[in-house]
Design an enzyme around this catalytic site. Structure first.
Site, PDB file in Angstrom:
ATOM      1  N   CYS A 241       0.836  -1.207   0.000  1.00 35.39           N
ATOM      2  CA  CYS A 241       0.000   0.000   0.000  1.00 35.39           C
ATOM      3  C   CYS A 241       0.871   1.258   0.000  1.00 35.39           C
ATOM      4  CB  CYS A 241      -0.909  -0.029   1.230  1.00 35.39           C
ATOM      5  SG  CYS A 241      -1.783   1.505   1.556  1.00 35.39           S
TER       6      CYS A 241
ATOM      7  N   CYS B  24       0.058   3.776   2.790  1.00 32.52           N
ATOM      8  CA  CYS B  24       0.546   3.272   4.079  1.00 32.52           C
ATOM      9  C   CYS B  24       2.028   3.595   4.252  1.00 32.52           C
ATOM     10  CB  CYS B  24       0.333   1.768   4.177  1.00 32.52           C
ATOM     11  SG  CYS B  24      -1.393   1.259   4.017  1.00 32.52           S
TER      12      CYS B  24
END
Length: 155
Positions: free
Chosen positions: A82, A85
């Site tokens: 991600c 993230c």
């Protein structure tokens, strides 16, 4: 926004954890990979991350223990693939150092699927604030200002 989980070979995850542990320790020298080194990598990575103020959670039992031991907790649900993230992870670590009264946890949704299912995680990163074992708030997205607002409310 739905999240598609990609299966990944465990050997590459362990190698990544070992490389991360070595890099985080400041040891940029080449590493000779062996089966015993791979087996030790997750524990070494967990210790290094815990020293930075963010504790990785591997399963529901670990989360339950952390919640029982800490009255104020924030959990970041993330995935290694991600991009958002990865973008907010350094800021999350900075907040962990700044907010000493709050326990900062991280859950990789691919590794701890039981925890992700319990908290109904559908997008990442998702942040959940918990006080005295009860969920107080949650939001998704790599927004450090909003995260700090939630941390101030939790502290």
């Amino acid at each position: 926004m739905s999240v598609t989980r990609r299966p990944r070979p465990r050997a590459s995850l362990t190698a990544l954890a070992l490389c991360t542990a070595v890099t985080m320790a400041g040891l940029a020298a080449p590493v000779q990979a062996s089966a015993s080194a791979f087996a030790a990598a997750p524990a070494a990575t967990r210790q290094l991350r815990d020293a930075s103020g963010v504790t990785p959670i591997a399963d529901q039992a670990e989360l339950d223990a952390a919640l029982a031991a800490n009255p104020r907790v924030v959990v970041m649900f993330h995935a290694t693939w991600c991009g958002a993230c990865k973008q907010i992870a350094p800021k999350y670590a900075q907040f962990a150092a700044a907010y000493g009264t709050i326990k900062f946890l991280s859950v990789d949704v691919d590794d701890a699927e039981d925890v992700a299912l319990k908290y109904d995680i559908s997008s990442m990163p998702t942040f959940v604030t918990i006080r005295d074992g009860k969920q107080m708030d949650r939001f998704s997205g790599a927004n450090p200002d909003r995260l700090e607002e939630k941390l101030k409310a939790l502290a």
